[in-house]
Design a protein around this motif. Structure first.
Motif, PDB file in Angstrom:
ATOM      1  N   ASN A 122       0.903  -1.258  -0.024  1.00 15.97           N
ATOM      2  CA  ASN A 122       0.231  -0.079   0.119  1.00 15.97           C
ATOM      3  C   ASN A 122       0.934   1.153  -0.266  1.00 15.97           C
ATOM      4  OD1 ASN A 122      -1.579   2.283   1.006  1.00 15.97           O
ATOM      5  ND2 ASN A 122      -3.369   0.618   1.111  1.00 15.97           N
ATOM      6  N   SER A 123       0.771   2.036  -0.938  1.00 16.59           N
ATOM      7  CA  SER A 123       1.547   3.240  -1.261  1.00 16.59           C
ATOM      8  C   SER A 123       1.527   4.214  -0.334  1.00 16.59           C
ATOM      9  CB  SER A 123       1.278   3.710  -2.662  1.00 16.59           C
ATOM     10  OG  SER A 123       0.069   4.334  -2.584  1.00 16.59           O
ATOM     11  N   SER A 124       0.479   4.315   0.578  1.00 19.81           N
ATOM     12  CA  SER A 124       0.248   5.280   1.608  1.00 19.81           C
ATOM     13  C   SER A 124       1.038   4.766   2.874  1.00 19.81           C
ATOM     14  CB  SER A 124      -1.153   5.270   2.009  1.00 19.81           C
ATOM     15  OG  SER A 124      -1.982   4.245   2.320  1.00 19.81           O
ATOM     16  N   THR A 125       1.308   3.265   3.313  1.00 23.45           N
ATOM     17  CA  THR A 125       2.032   3.024   4.265  1.00 23.45           C
ATOM     18  C   THR A 125       3.273   2.379   4.235  1.00 23.45           C
ATOM     19  OG1 THR A 125       0.523   1.075   4.225  1.00 23.45           O
ATOM     20  CG2 THR A 125      -0.377   2.575   5.645  1.00 23.45           C
ATOM     21  N   GLY A 144       7.327 -10.956 -14.367  1.00 23.19           N
ATOM     22  CA  GLY A 144       6.453  -9.794 -14.771  1.00 23.19           C
ATOM     23  C   GLY A 144       5.762  -9.396 -13.186  1.00 23.19           C
ATOM     24  N   HIS A 145       6.339  -9.895 -12.108  1.00 26.37           N
ATOM     25  CA  HIS A 145       5.653  -9.552 -11.047  1.00 26.37           C
ATOM     26  C   HIS A 145       6.806  -9.276  -9.747  1.00 26.37           C
ATOM     27  CE1 HIS A 145       1.409 -10.616 -11.771  1.00 26.37           C
ATOM     28  NE2 HIS A 145       1.932 -11.312 -12.475  1.00 26.37           N
ATOM     29  N   PRO A 146       6.600  -8.339  -9.035  1.00 29.91           N
ATOM     30  CA  PRO A 146       5.507  -7.854  -8.649  1.00 29.91           C
ATOM     31  C   PRO A 146       5.275  -6.469  -9.467  1.00 29.91           C
ATOM     32  CG  PRO A 146       7.195  -6.761  -6.983  1.00 29.91           C
ATOM     33  CD  PRO A 146       7.755  -8.003  -7.797  1.00 29.91           C
ATOM     34  N   ALA A 159      -2.753   0.276  -4.397  1.00 33.69           N
ATOM     35  CA  ALA A 159      -2.491  -0.958  -3.648  1.00 33.69           C
ATOM     36  C   ALA A 159      -2.267  -2.174  -4.517  1.00 33.69           C
ATOM     37  CB  ALA A 159      -3.758  -1.476  -2.776  1.00 33.69           C
ATOM     38  N   SER A 160      -1.539  -3.071  -4.035  1.00 35.69           N
ATOM     39  CA  SER A 160      -1.418  -4.309  -4.809  1.00 35.69           C
ATOM     40  C   SER A 160      -1.400  -5.579  -3.998  1.00 35.69           C
ATOM     41  CB  SER A 160       0.140  -4.094  -5.448  1.00 35.69           C
ATOM     42  OG  SER A 160       0.520  -5.432  -6.350  1.00 35.69           O
ATOM     43  N   CYS A 161      -2.158  -6.609  -4.037  1.00 35.11           N
ATOM     44  CA  CYS A 161      -2.396  -7.573  -3.395  1.00 35.11           C
ATOM     45  C   CYS A 161      -2.013  -8.629  -4.032  1.00 35.11           C
ATOM     46  CB  CYS A 161      -4.098  -7.646  -2.908  1.00 35.11           C
ATOM     47  SG  CYS A 161      -4.527  -6.425  -1.995  1.00 35.11           S
ATOM     48  N   SER A 202       8.846   1.497   1.076  1.00 36.42           N
ATOM     49  CA  SER A 202       9.501   1.405  -0.380  1.00 36.42           C
ATOM     50  C   SER A 202       8.564   0.674  -1.383  1.00 36.42           C
ATOM     51  CB  SER A 202      10.820   0.729  -0.293  1.00 36.42           C
ATOM     52  OG  SER A 202      10.706  -0.762   0.240  1.00 36.42           O
ATOM     53  N   PRO A 203       9.157   0.507  -2.649  1.00 34.77           N
ATOM     54  CA  PRO A 203       8.078  -0.149  -3.726  1.00 34.77           C
ATOM     55  C   PRO A 203       8.231  -1.824  -3.323  1.00 34.77           C
ATOM     56  CG  PRO A 203       9.299   1.227  -4.772  1.00 34.77           C
ATOM     57  CD  PRO A 203       9.745   1.493  -3.250  1.00 34.77           C
ATOM     58  N   GLN A 204       9.120  -2.422  -2.603  1.00 36.74           N
ATOM     59  CA  GLN A 204       9.244  -3.805  -2.228  1.00 36.74           C
ATOM     60  C   GLN A 204       8.559  -3.826  -1.025  1.00 36.74           C
ATOM     61  OE1 GLN A 204      10.222  -5.941  -4.620  1.00 36.74           O
ATOM     62  NE2 GLN A 204      10.152  -4.149  -5.999  1.00 36.74           N
ATOM     63  N   ASP A 205       8.145  -3.001  -0.223  1.00 35.01           N
ATOM     64  CA  ASP A 205       7.785  -2.997   1.085  1.00 35.01           C
ATOM     65  C   ASP A 205       6.459  -3.804   1.432  1.00 35.01           C
ATOM     66  OD1 ASP A 205       7.501  -3.103   3.805  1.00 35.01           O
ATOM     67  OD2 ASP A 205       7.039  -1.005   3.980  1.00 35.01           O
ATOM     68  N   PHE A 206       6.116  -4.733   0.787  1.00 35.49           N
ATOM     69  CA  PHE A 206       4.862  -5.440   1.018  1.00 35.49           C
ATOM     70  C   PHE A 206       4.687  -6.253   2.167  1.00 35.49           C
ATOM     71  CE2 PHE A 206       5.362  -5.706  -3.566  1.00 35.49           C
ATOM     72  CZ  PHE A 206       4.165  -5.818  -4.163  1.00 35.49           C
ATOM     73  N   ARG A 207       3.670  -6.030   3.039  1.00 34.28           N
ATOM     74  CA  ARG A 207       3.182  -6.533   4.246  1.00 34.28           C
ATOM     75  C   ARG A 207       2.313  -7.506   4.435  1.00 34.28           C
ATOM     76  NH1 ARG A 207       5.472  -2.748   8.391  1.00 34.28           N
ATOM     77  NH2 ARG A 207       6.879  -1.206   6.787  1.00 34.28           N
ATOM     78  N   ASN A 208       2.620  -8.642   5.386  1.00 36.78           N
ATOM     79  CA  ASN A 208       1.642  -9.812   5.623  1.00 36.78           C
ATOM     80  C   ASN A 208       0.614  -9.045   6.488  1.00 36.78           C
ATOM     81  OD1 ASN A 208       2.634  -9.655   8.126  1.00 36.78           O
ATOM     82  ND2 ASN A 208       3.975 -11.552   7.833  1.00 36.78           N
ATOM     83  N   SER A 209      -0.229 -10.104   6.994  1.00 37.15           N
ATOM     84  CA  SER A 209      -1.267  -9.625   7.954  1.00 37.15           C
ATOM     85  C   SER A 209      -1.100  -9.476   9.262  1.00 37.15           C
ATOM     86  CB  SER A 209      -2.399 -10.994   7.995  1.00 37.15           C
ATOM     87  OG  SER A 209      -2.618 -11.507   6.600  1.00 37.15           O
TER      88      SER A 209
END
Length: 325
Positions: free
Chosen positions: A228-231, A257-259, A268-270, A234-241
């Motif tokens: 989520n770009s608001s929280t 081709g991902h992420p 957002a990207s899920c 960085s572009p690679q900072d995906f977060r778990n639950s």
């Protein structure tokens, strides 16, 4: 203080801020504890991960953690628990037929007779159908009392999961997992090779077992990973639950081709898991099946205080206290 010492303190401080903002898990925060669930009973150990003799319950639990066992049987020993009180034969005596049968069985076919620690792949479900009355043993599980939900699956050495085939947007899928009245859980954690590969294999088997209708064909399933770009930092900072950053973990399984981040996904990207064992980024409004992970029971301060998970349901042994040390 020497300049090098000051630099070291500044570096340590900045690293602490970075790790804190990434919310990386620690050994303390991830502590898992086996809770006593049934006394004077043991679960069947036909496919045990290990059968050993250990000097303490803690040593047995440490072995189970090492092997990723989800449950265990342990015989504490002591004068009152040296024999199985449910065995009505006189102590040390058995008939010729029983002796003959026992002599033909190997040591590992009689785990209750030779080993005081049985590390188990999966916990018992709410029917406790795999239990044996044996006053020498107590049965422990990472999950405490079994969840009331009946359609969950155990992936050995990984955990307990529920797959929802009714498609849902990511937010609704996450809320379904976290707000369930049947279990405490979240969208599944996948940031390890072991978890990703076994969950993907489970999805593949689930798809093969399902009827050919569209709802049964799970080709993609939401899991607990999102950007989520608001929280995110960085572009690679995906977060778990649990809001832990993917940067805390070494493993990645992105599909080619991902992420995908950018205009078409804007804020957002899920992440969805494929049966091939890869991760795909998708628009979070896309409705997909999803995988919930059932959480383990909360740790307590000491083994003696873990009795809150003790199950006294049907077929529990009520007279067990008479045989305990």
């Amino acid at each position: 203080m020497a300049p090098n010492g000051i630099l070291f303190l500044v570096f340590t401080y900045l690293m602490g801020l970075t790790m804190g903002s990434l919310n990386c898990p620690t050994g303390k925060s991830n502590a898992l504890q086996f809770h006593v669930v049934r006394q004077c009973q043991r679960a069947a150990a036909d496919e045990a991960l290990a059968l050993e003799n250990t000097s303490s319950l803690q040593e047995c639990a440490d072995l189970a953690h090492e092997l990723r066992g989800l449950a265990l049987n342990y015989a504490p020993g002591g004068p009152k628990r040296r024999r199985n009180s449910f065995d009505q034969r006189p102590f040390g005596k058995e008939g010729d037929k029983e002796q003959h049968v026992r002599s033909r069985l190997g040591v590992f076919e009689q785990p209750g007779e030779f080993f005081n620690c049985h590390v188990l792949k999966c916990p018992q479900n709410n029917t406790f159908s795999g239990m044996v009355n044996d006053s020498r043993f107590d049965y422990y599980s990472l999950y405490g009392r079994p969840t009331v939900v009946r359609n969950y699956s155990c992936i050995p050495e990984v955990g307990l999961f529920v797959v929802y085939t009714q498609p849902s947007a990511y937010l609704n899928a996450s809320l379904t997992c976290s707000n369930s009245s049947e279990f405490t859980g979240s969208l599944a954690h996948i940031a390890s090779e072991h978890r990703t590969n076994l969950l993907a294999q489970w999805l593949l088997e689930f798809k093969r077992r399902s009827p050919p209708q569209a709802e049964g064909n799970v080709y993609l399933a939401y899991v607990g990973l999102a950007y989520n770009s608001s929280t995110s930092l960085s572009p690679q900072d995906f977060r778990n639950s649990q809001r832990e950053s993917l940067q805390c973990f070494l493993y990645r399984a992105w599909e080619a081709g991902h992420p995908r981040l950018g205009g078409e996904l804007s804020n957002a990207s899920c992440v969805a898991l494929t049966p091939r064992g890869t991760w795909q980024t998708l628009n979070c409004d896309l409705e997909l099946p999803f995988i919930c992970e059932i959480h383990t029971a909360r740790p307590t301060f000491a083994w003696e205080r873990s009795g809150s998970e003790l199950d006294i349901g049907p077929n529990a042994v009520f007279e067990c206290d008479n045989d305990r040390v």
